[in-house]
Design a protein around this motif. Structure first.
Motif, mmCIF file in Angstrom:
data_model
loop_
_atom_site.group_PDB
_atom_site.id
_atom_site.type_symbol
_atom_site.label_atom_id
_atom_site.label_comp_id
_atom_site.label_asym_id
_atom_site.label_seq_id
_atom_site.Cartn_x
_atom_site.Cartn_y
_atom_site.Cartn_z
ATOM 1 N N ARG A 526 0.850 -1.192 0.000
ATOM 2 C CA ARG A 526 0.000 0.000 0.000
ATOM 3 C C ARG A 526 0.881 1.235 0.000
ATOM 4 N N ASP A 527 1.088 1.786 -1.175
ATOM 5 C CA ASP A 527 1.933 2.965 -1.360
ATOM 6 C C ASP A 527 1.159 3.937 -2.244
ATOM 7 N N SER A 528 0.681 5.001 -1.633
ATOM 8 C CA SER A 528 -0.141 5.960 -2.385
ATOM 9 C C SER A 528 0.648 6.648 -3.498
ATOM 10 N N SER A 529 1.979 6.688 -3.362
ATOM 11 C CA SER A 529 2.783 7.345 -4.389
ATOM 12 C C SER A 529 2.761 6.582 -5.711
ATOM 13 N N LEU A 530 2.392 5.284 -5.680
ATOM 14 C CA LEU A 530 2.306 4.520 -6.927
ATOM 15 C C LEU A 530 1.245 5.104 -7.856
ATOM 16 N N TYR A 531 0.161 5.640 -7.288
ATOM 17 C CA TYR A 531 -0.866 6.259 -8.121
ATOM 18 C C TYR A 531 -0.311 7.488 -8.844
ATOM 19 N N GLU A 532 0.524 8.263 -8.133
ATOM 20 C CA GLU A 532 1.130 9.432 -8.765
ATOM 21 C C GLU A 532 2.065 9.016 -9.898
ATOM 22 N N THR A 533 2.882 7.984 -9.642
ATOM 23 C CA THR A 533 3.819 7.537 -10.666
ATOM 24 C C THR A 533 3.089 7.076 -11.916
ATOM 25 N N ILE A 534 2.072 6.226 -11.733
ATOM 26 C CA ILE A 534 1.321 5.737 -12.894
ATOM 27 C C ILE A 534 0.584 6.890 -13.575
ATOM 28 N N GLY A 535 0.040 7.823 -12.783
ATOM 29 C CA GLY A 535 -0.672 8.953 -13.372
ATOM 30 C C GLY A 535 0.235 9.828 -14.223
ATOM 31 N N PHE A 536 1.413 10.167 -13.709
ATOM 32 C CA PHE A 536 2.350 10.979 -14.493
ATOM 33 C C PHE A 536 2.844 10.210 -15.709
ATOM 34 N N GLY A 539 0.271 10.293 -18.208
ATOM 35 C CA GLY A 539 0.214 11.646 -18.760
ATOM 36 C C GLY A 539 1.258 11.875 -19.834
ATOM 37 N N GLY A 540 2.481 11.361 -19.616
ATOM 38 C CA GLY A 540 3.514 11.479 -20.637
ATOM 39 C C GLY A 540 3.166 10.721 -21.903
ATOM 40 N N LEU A 541 2.582 9.526 -21.743
ATOM 41 C CA LEU A 541 2.186 8.748 -22.917
ATOM 42 C C LEU A 541 1.069 9.446 -23.696
ATOM 43 N N LEU A 542 0.100 10.003 -22.976
ATOM 44 C CA LEU A 542 -0.995 10.706 -23.646
ATOM 45 C C LEU A 542 -0.498 11.968 -24.338
ATOM 46 N N TRP A 543 0.476 12.647 -23.724
ATOM 47 C CA TRP A 543 1.053 13.835 -24.357
ATOM 48 C C TRP A 543 1.682 13.469 -25.714
ATOM 49 N N ALA A 544 2.466 12.389 -25.723
ATOM 50 C CA ALA A 544 3.073 11.957 -26.983
ATOM 51 C C ALA A 544 2.027 11.476 -27.970
ATOM 52 N N LEU A 545 0.981 10.789 -27.470
ATOM 53 C CA LEU A 545 -0.057 10.271 -28.356
ATOM 54 C C LEU A 545 -0.875 11.384 -29.003
ATOM 55 N N VAL A 546 -1.013 12.519 -28.321
ATOM 56 C CA VAL A 546 -1.779 13.635 -28.869
ATOM 57 C C VAL A 546 -0.905 14.541 -29.743
ATOM 58 N N ILE A 547 0.287 14.883 -29.254
ATOM 59 C CA ILE A 547 1.125 15.866 -29.929
ATOM 60 C C ILE A 547 1.744 15.326 -31.215
ATOM 61 N N ALA A 565 9.327 18.323 -19.163
ATOM 62 C CA ALA A 565 8.630 19.095 -18.133
ATOM 63 C C ALA A 565 7.753 18.195 -17.267
ATOM 64 N N ILE A 566 7.076 17.226 -17.878
ATOM 65 C CA ILE A 566 6.235 16.301 -17.113
ATOM 66 C C ILE A 566 7.084 15.495 -16.135
ATOM 67 N N TYR A 567 8.223 14.989 -16.600
ATOM 68 C CA TYR A 567 9.083 14.200 -15.709
ATOM 69 C C TYR A 567 9.680 15.076 -14.606
ATOM 70 N N SER A 568 10.049 16.307 -14.937
ATOM 71 C CA SER A 568 10.634 17.212 -13.934
ATOM 72 C C SER A 568 9.624 17.538 -12.840
ATOM 73 N N CYS A 569 8.379 17.780 -13.219
ATOM 74 C CA CYS A 569 7.338 18.057 -12.222
ATOM 75 C C CYS A 569 7.142 16.858 -11.296
ATOM 76 N N PHE A 570 7.088 15.689 -11.887
ATOM 77 C CA PHE A 570 6.926 14.477 -11.073
ATOM 78 C C PHE A 570 8.105 14.292 -10.121
ATOM 79 N N LEU A 571 9.325 14.469 -10.625
ATOM 80 C CA LEU A 571 10.510 14.264 -9.802
ATOM 81 C C LEU A 571 10.567 15.270 -8.653
#
Length: 585
Positions: A526-536, A539-547, A565-571
């Motif tokens: 049970r690690d709530s940060s896993l949701y953030e990792t998968i979400g970001f 988000g990166g995959l969707l950014w590439a899929l749209v752009i 920028a997406i990876y930097s925000c997450f980090l």
């Protein structure tokens, strides 16, 4: 110092790692034979620390004590601080180097570099070569070999680190975060850097292949997210999760066969099939191209400078002395390489043309069963609390002697065997897996210990240090391929940036879940940060899929800067929480 200029840079790095290994080995043997006697606390203090430590879970109470003597007692007495691997790093840091914490940090960092090198070099020099030869022996089509054996070769370090963290250390957080962290790093940082450096070339990637890979990756992450939300998984659920990759392989193979048949039909009617030929060429070379970590090359030898070609050395005798010095010094450097090279060379059978040696081949097949018996003994002792019988060692020794004599009479000194290659390749594959497992086990144990020392959740180290270390080769290889390989190189690099992480996620995590749930239902950490990792990551995959489709599938700076920028925000978010700047909910 000018006389050392003939040493290649990669050789210098390798020598440094070998010296670090020798230093750590000497240091460890020294503290093992001569335990620290400077810590002599009172019986009341020791009893108090032990009683408090037993009541705690894990090793979380380590930082409740300010002096290194109390911390040393806590590490020695508390069962939660026992090593997950073969070396007790916490005892080395707090008991042996207690007075000198800087020395303790330096020792652990040097050993971390050595383990990363061993993990990457074993995969590159032994594991991948065995897989490539097996693919030729089994006559696998290039597409299937690319999405199976090639992905396994390049993702071996991630896969085994994940399996070890689930099955050996009991800390699935490290495995989950290392796999997801590596996938996020490759799909964001590597793709972003490739897009930025190739933007002036106006290179376009194949749209159907890109959309297929990204959609499969998103579906895999959604499935993993559902598993984490449920909080547990049984054996059949884990098998279904792994089977997603089988569906992906089938889809890629079917697409390849369809376009190949279309090309044949067009060729029969005399119709040009430029686009299909391009697509098939990409499919034949499908997969990411991994390279050894730190740029190590086995065949690289020191360059001997016999005489200055510019005429700066006029004395022939002096030049001859310098050449003799270089020769003997190069032999000395070869000796320094042995600590990291020799143990693997004498236990992993190698039958490639450039590395063939009959003495090494005979010795390796003789010692390999003994190494397997030793590994079985240590695993049995750690898991079941008992050692295997002496009979097992005798059986392993008998098998080793039989195989060694068989290799002695059936091989030639001039060339590797040409027939019955499958047993040799299977043995090389098995032993390279063994060494990769041992190294990954120790690496995960070291990261967990460093997390305890720094007061940082080990999962954060898995997300950053372990993920970055295992992805270093992907960054160098894929960026170099995209810059030097033109349109084809960029296509292969981009495909590898999604196929490789997807393999690690589905097969690496999937096999970890299969092993963990084989006997009973496995509870997901049970690690709530896993949701953030998968979400970001999504988000990166969707950014590439749209752009990328909006840019006509051309790699440009807008796509790359957005991914960075997406990876930097997450980090920044994860590091802020790890350092206590932001409090988690």
């Amino acid at each position: 110092m000018a006389s050392f200029s003939f040493i290649p840079q990669s050789k210098k790095v390798l020598i440094f790692l070998n010296i670090s290994f020798l230093f750590f080995l000497t240091f460890y043997l020294r503290i093992s034979n001569f335990p620290d006697k400077t810590i002599e606390p009172t019986t009341i203090t020791a009893h108090s620390i032990v009683s408090q430590g037993i009541m705690r879970d894990g090793c979380s109470g380590l930082h409740d004590y300010g002096d290194y003597k109390s911390q040393c007692i806590y590490v020695k007495s508390h069962i939660g601080c026992k090593p997950k691997g073969y070396i007790n790093y916490l005892q080395i840091f707090y008991c042996t180097c207690g007075k000198f914490p800087i020395l303790g940090h330096a020792v652990l960092l040097l050993w971390l570099a050595v383990l990363f090198y061993l993990l990457g070099n074993t995969a590159a020099s032994y594991f991948c070569s065995s897989l490539e030869s097996l693919s030729r022996i089994l006559k696998l089509p290039p597409t299937i070999a690319g999405v199976t054996l090639l992905s396994l070769g390049n993702g071996a370090s991630d896969v085994f680190a994940s399996i070890v963290s689930f099955t050996r250390s009991g800390d699935g957080d490290v495995g989950l975060n290392s796999i997801l962290g590596g996938a996020f790093f490759i799909s964001s940082i590597v793709v972003g850097v490739i897009s930025i450096v190739t933007s002036p070339m106006q290179i376009s990637v194949d749209k159907p292949s890109f959309i297929r890979d990204v959609l499969f990756f998103l579906f895999s992450l959604c499935s993993l997210l559902i598993i984490i939300l449920i909080g547990k998984i049984n054996l059949w659920g884990a098998i279904c999760f792994v089977s997603i990759y089988l569906i992906y392989v089938s889809t890629v193979s079917a697409s390849y066969l369809y376009h190949r048949n279309e090309q044949r039909k067009m060729n029969q009617f005399g119709i040009s099939a430029v686009s299909n030929s391009y697509f098939l060429h990409i499919q034949d070379d499908f997969g990411e191209r991994g390279i050894p970590l730190l740029g190590y090359v086995d065949d690289e030898k020191p360059i001997l400078m016999e005489k200055n070609s510019l005429g700066l050395e006029d004395d022939e005798q002096q030049s001859l002395r310098f050449s003799s010095f270089c020769y003997y010094f190069s032999k000395f450097l070869d000796i320094l390489e042995l600590p990291l090279y020799l143990p693997r060379r004498v236990t992993i059978p190698v039958v490639s043309e450039d590395k063939w040696s009959k003495p090494y081949a005979v010795i390796s097949v003789t010692l390999a069963p003994l190494l397997l018996a030793t590994l079985l003994n240590t695993q049995s002792e750690k898991h079941l609390g008992k050692r295997i019988s002496l009979v097992s060692y005798m059986v392993a020794g008998f098998i080793g002697i039989f195989l060694g004599n068989l290799a002695l009479v059936t091989t030639k000194a001039s060339c590797p065997p040409k027939k019955c290659l499958f047993p040799w390749l299977a043995g090389g594959f098995l032993m390279s897996v063994t060494w990769t497992y041992i190294t990954a086990e120790e690496l995960v144990s070291l990261l967990v210990s460093i997390g305890h020392i720094l007061g940082i959740n080990p999962s954060v180290l898995g997300l950053t240090v372990l993920a970055w270390g295992n992805s270093l080769g992907d960054l160098i290889a894929n960026v170099a391929m995209s810059m030097n390989g033109g349109a084809n190189g960029a296509q292969i690099a981009i495909s590898g940036c999604y196929a490789g992480p997807m393999f690690n996620t589905l097969v690496g995590l999937g096999m970890s879940l299969v092993f963990s749930s084989s006997s009973e239902t496995y509870l997901i950490p049970r690690d709530s940060s896993l949701y953030e990792t998968i979400g970001f990551l999504m988000g990166g995959l969707l950014w590439a899929l749209v752009i990328l489709p909006r840019k006509n599938m051309k790699l440009d700076k807008f796509l790359g800067v957005g991914l960075l920028a997406i990876y930097s925000c997450f980090l920044c978010l994860r590091l802020a929480r790890a350092l206590g700047i932001l409090k988690p909910h």
